[in-house]
Design an enzyme around this catalytic site. Structure first.
Site, PDB file in Angstrom:
ATOM      1  N   ASP A 218     -11.264   2.755   3.844  1.00  0.00           N
ATOM      2  CA  ASP A 218     -11.607   1.330   3.717  1.00  0.00           C
ATOM      3  C   ASP A 218     -13.100   1.130   3.516  1.00  0.00           C
ATOM      4  OD1 ASP A 218      -9.520  -0.458   3.688  1.00  0.00           O
ATOM      5  OD2 ASP A 218      -9.197  -0.356   5.859  1.00  0.00           O
TER       6      ASP A 218
ATOM      7  N   LYS B 238       0.836  -1.206   0.000  1.00  0.00           N
ATOM      8  CA  LYS B 238       0.000   0.000   0.000  1.00  0.00           C
ATOM      9  C   LYS B 238       0.868   1.252   0.000  1.00  0.00           C
ATOM     10  CE  LYS B 238      -3.802  -2.467   2.131  1.00  0.00           C
ATOM     11  NZ  LYS B 238      -4.485  -2.912   3.353  1.00  0.00           N
TER      12      LYS B 238
ATOM     13  N   GLN C 109      -4.897  -1.420   9.655  1.00  0.00           N
ATOM     14  CA  GLN C 109      -4.743  -2.764   9.093  1.00  0.00           C
ATOM     15  C   GLN C 109      -5.291  -3.811  10.064  1.00  0.00           C
ATOM     16  OE1 GLN C 109      -3.415  -3.414   5.890  1.00  0.00           O
ATOM     17  NE2 GLN C 109      -4.197  -5.451   6.301  1.00  0.00           N
TER      18      GLN C 109
END
Ligand code: NDP
Length: 306
Positions: A119, A52, A96
């Site tokens: 997200d 990422k 995460q």
């Protein structure tokens, strides 16, 4: 001959479309900014986060990685998120998952400001998704729709079956397919006669987490098959069963001692599907591309550009 849906190609297309948008934001004052919070040392998560950050670097997006220790408490992590919510140079915050057991994941995800929730996991954005309102969509599901659209695969009026009902893949992809006017069935571990339900699908999405579980009796000839699964197989016999038509993949197994396998049997899908996503190189690359899209869009909204 079935056509492979090439996630790497679509990812590159999406990234090249983002370049001018990042340049416009930079010209207006600063590039978009993404903060990635990675707690502890989970090797798989470390690889995802590295990829990422690299994607951000490729695009000129500012990125910051925050790595609190495994022992962090919910309250401490909430404080980290609050600091990031308040930072003007950060447009997107990604925590995460999975988080360590002692951390209350739901409280953490709820604490991320909805406008920085790249997200698409915050309940506000889940609500926006269900209501069909603008807002960030979960990255993997959004990537799947992007892939279907860019290959001009019709969705409206089609019968879609999603196997898996997780909050991060199964449920949101089912909702996106519904918004695209598919007739959608969601299956899970308690669905009776799963193979028969799957065989009704024009578009079959497998988001299960079980190596090569979807075999020929689940696939209607001519179906479009999207394989979200990423499973590591380290048993040679199982690898030989799964890759019965691929000397190359077996040789790769022998070299590394393990191999990445989707939820769909690769030999069966290649024989039966009209279009399918390979693993690796199908859905995976789209997940990070859509994270970049969500980060740029969040920055544009904050800069008043959209
Ligand atoms: P979860 O474990 O959260 O959900 C799995 C779902 O599959 C559950 O709904 C479960 O049903 C269902 N399931 C499990 N076993 C069966 C079975 N035998 N028959 C029918 N349904 C079953 O997984 P995720 O949604 O997070 O991920 C799914 C897969 O996708 C994983 O391999 C993951 O690594 C991968 N993934 C890949 C991404 C990418 O970028 N390529 C991104 C995200 C995930 P129930 O609810 O009844 O338990």
């Amino acid at each position: 001959m079935p056509q492979i849906l090439d996630g790497n190609r679509v990812r590159d297309e999406i990234k090249s479309e983002l370049n001018p948008r990042v340049a416009a934001l930079s010209a207006k004052g600063r590039p978009p900014g993404l903060a990635v919070v990675l707690v502890g040392h989970n090797p798989a998560s470390e690889i995802y986060v590295r990829n990422k950050i690299k994607a951000c670097q490729d695009l000129g997006i500012f990125s910051e990685s925050i790595a609190p220790p495994d022992s962090i408490t919910t309250e401490e992590l909430l404080a980290t998120v609050e600091q990031l919510n308040a930072r003007p140079d950060i447009d997107g915050i990604l925590v995460q998952l999975p988080l360590p057991k002692q951390v209350d994941t739901k409280r953490i995800l709820l604490a991320v400001a909805p406008q920085k929730d790249v997200d698409g996991f915050h309940p506000c954005n889940v609500g926006n998704l269900v209501a069909g309102l603008p807002g960030p969509r979960a990255c993997t599901p959004a990537g799947i729709i992007e892939l279907l659209k860019r290959y001009r695969i019709p969705i409206a009026g089609k019968r879609a079956v999603v196997v898996g009902r997780s909050d991060i893949v199964g449920k949101p992809v089912a909702m996106l397919l519904l918004h695209e006017h598919a007739t959608v069935t969601i299956c899970h571990s308690k669905t009776p006669d799963l193979a028969a339900v799957c065989r009704e699908a024009d578009i079959l999405v497998a988001a299960i987490g079980r190596a090569a579980m979807i075999t020929r009796e689940f696939i209607r000839p001519g179906a479009v098959v999207i394989d979200v699964g990423t499973n590591r197989v380290d048993d040679r016999q199982e690898a030989a069963r799964i890759f019965r038509n691929s000397e190359e993949r077996l040789a790769a197994f022998d070299k590394r001692g393990n191999v990445l396998v989707g939820d769909v049997n690769p030999a069966d899908v290649a024989e039966l599907a009209s279009f399918y996503t390979p693993v690796p190189g199908g859905v995976g690359p789209l997940t990070i591309a859509m994270l970049m899209v969500n980060t740029v869009a969040a920055a544009e909204r904050r800069a008043g550009l959209c």
